[in-house]
Design a protein around this motif. Sequence first.
Motif, PDB file in Angstrom:
ATOM      1  N   LEU A 175      51.292  14.748   3.308  1.00  0.00           N
ATOM      2  CA  LEU A 175      51.672  14.472   4.702  1.00  0.00           C
ATOM      3  C   LEU A 175      51.803  15.748   5.526  1.00  0.00           C
ATOM      4  O   LEU A 175      52.569  15.804   6.482  1.00  0.00           O
ATOM      5  CB  LEU A 175      52.973  13.673   4.771  1.00  0.00           C
ATOM      6  CG  LEU A 175      52.919  12.263   4.189  1.00  0.00           C
ATOM      7  CD1 LEU A 175      54.320  11.687   4.011  1.00  0.00           C
ATOM      8  CD2 LEU A 175      52.093  11.350   5.094  1.00  0.00           C
ATOM      9  N   SER A 176      51.047  16.781   5.181  1.00  0.00           N
ATOM     10  CA  SER A 176      51.135  18.048   5.903  1.00  0.00           C
ATOM     11  C   SER A 176      50.053  18.158   6.968  1.00  0.00           C
ATOM     12  O   SER A 176      48.949  17.626   6.814  1.00  0.00           O
ATOM     13  CB  SER A 176      50.998  19.233   4.938  1.00  0.00           C
ATOM     14  OG  SER A 176      52.092  19.290   4.049  1.00  0.00           O
ATOM     15  N   LYS A 177      50.383  18.845   8.044  1.00  0.00           N
ATOM     16  CA  LYS A 177      49.440  19.149   9.119  1.00  0.00           C
ATOM     17  C   LYS A 177      49.144  20.645   9.058  1.00  0.00           C
ATOM     18  O   LYS A 177      49.979  21.469   9.425  1.00  0.00           O
ATOM     19  CB  LYS A 177      50.027  18.763  10.476  1.00  0.00           C
ATOM     20  CG  LYS A 177      49.089  19.032  11.646  1.00  0.00           C
ATOM     21  CD  LYS A 177      49.694  18.543  12.956  1.00  0.00           C
ATOM     22  CE  LYS A 177      50.907  19.335  13.361  1.00  0.00           C
ATOM     23  NZ  LYS A 177      51.458  18.928  14.675  1.00  0.00           N
ATOM     24  N   VAL A 178      47.947  20.986   8.599  1.00  0.00           N
ATOM     25  CA  VAL A 178      47.595  22.385   8.358  1.00  0.00           C
ATOM     26  C   VAL A 178      46.679  22.848   9.482  1.00  0.00           C
ATOM     27  O   VAL A 178      45.517  22.471   9.555  1.00  0.00           O
ATOM     28  CB  VAL A 178      46.906  22.547   6.990  1.00  0.00           C
ATOM     29  CG1 VAL A 178      46.580  24.014   6.726  1.00  0.00           C
ATOM     30  CG2 VAL A 178      47.793  21.986   5.885  1.00  0.00           C
ATOM     31  N   MET A 187      52.216  27.982  -0.897  1.00  0.00           N
ATOM     32  CA  MET A 187      52.591  26.571  -0.883  1.00  0.00           C
ATOM     33  C   MET A 187      53.032  26.212   0.536  1.00  0.00           C
ATOM     34  O   MET A 187      53.959  26.824   1.076  1.00  0.00           O
ATOM     35  CB  MET A 187      53.714  26.289  -1.879  1.00  0.00           C
ATOM     36  CG  MET A 187      54.153  24.839  -1.930  1.00  0.00           C
ATOM     37  SD  MET A 187      55.211  24.468  -3.373  1.00  0.00           S
ATOM     38  CE  MET A 187      56.542  25.668  -3.160  1.00  0.00           C
ATOM     39  N   VAL A 188      52.342  25.240   1.125  1.00  0.00           N
ATOM     40  CA  VAL A 188      52.601  24.838   2.509  1.00  0.00           C
ATOM     41  C   VAL A 188      52.940  23.360   2.531  1.00  0.00           C
ATOM     42  O   VAL A 188      52.329  22.566   1.808  1.00  0.00           O
ATOM     43  CB  VAL A 188      51.358  25.128   3.386  1.00  0.00           C
ATOM     44  CG1 VAL A 188      51.393  24.347   4.683  1.00  0.00           C
ATOM     45  CG2 VAL A 188      51.259  26.619   3.677  1.00  0.00           C
ATOM     46  N   GLN A 189      53.898  22.992   3.371  1.00  0.00           N
ATOM     47  CA  GLN A 189      54.224  21.574   3.498  1.00  0.00           C
ATOM     48  C   GLN A 189      54.871  21.306   4.838  1.00  0.00           C
ATOM     49  O   GLN A 189      55.396  22.199   5.494  1.00  0.00           O
ATOM     50  CB  GLN A 189      55.134  21.109   2.366  1.00  0.00           C
ATOM     51  CG  GLN A 189      56.512  21.715   2.370  1.00  0.00           C
ATOM     52  CD  GLN A 189      57.357  21.249   1.198  1.00  0.00           C
ATOM     53  OE1 GLN A 189      56.847  20.915   0.138  1.00  0.00           O
ATOM     54  NE2 GLN A 189      58.658  21.214   1.389  1.00  0.00           N
ATOM     55  N   GLY A 190      54.801  20.038   5.254  1.00  0.00           N
ATOM     56  CA  GLY A 190      55.498  19.594   6.447  1.00  0.00           C
ATOM     57  C   GLY A 190      54.572  19.203   7.577  1.00  0.00           C
ATOM     58  O   GLY A 190      53.441  19.670   7.676  1.00  0.00           O
ATOM     59  N   ASP A 191      55.085  18.303   8.447  1.00  0.00           N
ATOM     60  CA  ASP A 191      54.320  17.915   9.633  1.00  0.00           C
ATOM     61  C   ASP A 191      54.114  19.127  10.528  1.00  0.00           C
ATOM     62  O   ASP A 191      53.017  19.373  11.021  1.00  0.00           O
ATOM     63  CB  ASP A 191      55.061  16.803  10.376  1.00  0.00           C
ATOM     64  CG  ASP A 191      54.369  16.428  11.669  1.00  0.00           C
ATOM     65  OD1 ASP A 191      53.183  16.061  11.613  1.00  0.00           O
ATOM     66  OD2 ASP A 191      55.008  16.519  12.731  1.00  0.00           O
ATOM     67  N   ASP A 192      55.163  19.890  10.740  1.00  0.00           N
ATOM     68  CA  ASP A 192      55.043  21.201  11.383  1.00  0.00           C
ATOM     69  C   ASP A 192      55.033  22.215  10.248  1.00  0.00           C
ATOM     70  O   ASP A 192      56.036  22.857   9.955  1.00  0.00           O
ATOM     71  CB  ASP A 192      56.217  21.425  12.335  1.00  0.00           C
ATOM     72  CG  ASP A 192      56.112  22.742  13.091  1.00  0.00           C
ATOM     73  OD1 ASP A 192      55.014  23.325  13.109  1.00  0.00           O
ATOM     74  OD2 ASP A 192      57.131  23.190  13.648  1.00  0.00           O
ATOM     75  N   ALA A 193      53.887  22.340   9.592  1.00  0.00           N
ATOM     76  CA  ALA A 193      53.823  22.965   8.271  1.00  0.00           C
ATOM     77  C   ALA A 193      54.241  24.428   8.285  1.00  0.00           C
ATOM     78  O   ALA A 193      53.954  25.165   9.229  1.00  0.00           O
ATOM     79  CB  ALA A 193      52.414  22.827   7.702  1.00  0.00           C
ATOM     80  N   HIS A 194      54.931  24.809   7.229  1.00  0.00           N
ATOM     81  CA  HIS A 194      55.331  26.195   7.018  1.00  0.00           C
ATOM     82  C   HIS A 194      54.987  26.604   5.591  1.00  0.00           C
ATOM     83  O   HIS A 194      54.884  25.768   4.690  1.00  0.00           O
ATOM     84  CB  HIS A 194      56.842  26.374   7.223  1.00  0.00           C
ATOM     85  CG  HIS A 194      57.263  26.335   8.644  1.00  0.00           C
ATOM     86  ND1 HIS A 194      57.479  25.155   9.321  1.00  0.00           N
ATOM     87  CD2 HIS A 194      57.503  27.328   9.537  1.00  0.00           C
ATOM     88  CE1 HIS A 194      57.844  25.422  10.569  1.00  0.00           C
ATOM     89  NE2 HIS A 194      57.867  26.731  10.720  1.00  0.00           N
ATOM     90  N   LEU A 195      54.840  27.895   5.398  1.00  0.00           N
ATOM     91  CA  LEU A 195      54.714  28.457   4.061  1.00  0.00           C
ATOM     92  C   LEU A 195      56.105  28.449   3.435  1.00  0.00           C
ATOM     93  O   LEU A 195      57.031  29.066   3.959  1.00  0.00           O
ATOM     94  CB  LEU A 195      54.164  29.879   4.171  1.00  0.00           C
ATOM     95  CG  LEU A 195      53.706  30.573   2.905  1.00  0.00           C
ATOM     96  CD1 LEU A 195      52.529  29.837   2.275  1.00  0.00           C
ATOM     97  CD2 LEU A 195      53.316  32.019   3.219  1.00  0.00           C
TER      98      LEU A 195
END
Length: 265
Positions: A175-178, A187-195
């Motif tokens: 569910l990440s937006k890259v 490692m990246v994750q999140g709708d407003d993705a962060h490292l």
Amino acid sequence: MAIDATARIHPMAVIDEGAVIGPGVSIGPFSVIGPKVKLGEGVVIKSHVVVTGDTTIGNDTVVFPFAVIGEIPQDLKFHGEDTCLLIGARTRIREHVTINPGTEGGGGVTRVGDDCLLMAGSHVAHDCQVGDRVILVNNSGLAGHVTVGDDVIIGGISGVHQWVRIGQGAIIGGLSKVVKDVIPFGMVQGDDAHLVGLNLIGLKRRGLERIDIAELRAAYKALAAEGGTFQERAAALGEASDSDYVQQIVDFIRGDSERSFHMPE
């Protein structure tokens, strides 16, 4: 049409004139193989598959039902120019996967490497360059011109914006937006993705020594530190570290890109 004598083709499959079907290929019922398609040795095309365009599929790759491989790009700038799609060996392409060939403006070639797993519903758009042993989890998508390094995992229902680079060994959470580049082993994750750290599990699975992982951890902390720009911290890191893995991150950061970088939180 060149069909090897050992190929097994269901009588209800459609093979266009000009297709090249290699030794031991199996093609199931209701599948359609276009005139410019080349299937390597041992390729398995299950039922209800479309393989079209100037598409080459490497040895022992398996394509599951309802996948559409090599259909024209979903790009309004595409006007029928001659472009191609290259898929490597031993890749698994599951149900409802779509992979498009390249465009003239993007180099003309889409590539998917060896030993990849493209899970159900995933999408690889025009001009993407996907490395070896990459996993695209269900319903994840790569927009046009994306570059994905070896051993990357893209989590389910994640979207990668056009022109983004994802470095070797990185992992993208579900569910990440890259929309920016991801450093190798990140490692990246999140709708407003962060490292959010390093792909430590992936590093351990690859058999990296503890000293190598420790140096990567120290490098990550140095990149996340305050003071100077991200590029300046990367340059300093390159001068200070003798680790080949750290140097790979530095080279990636200093390489050509259309995007900025996903940064540590």
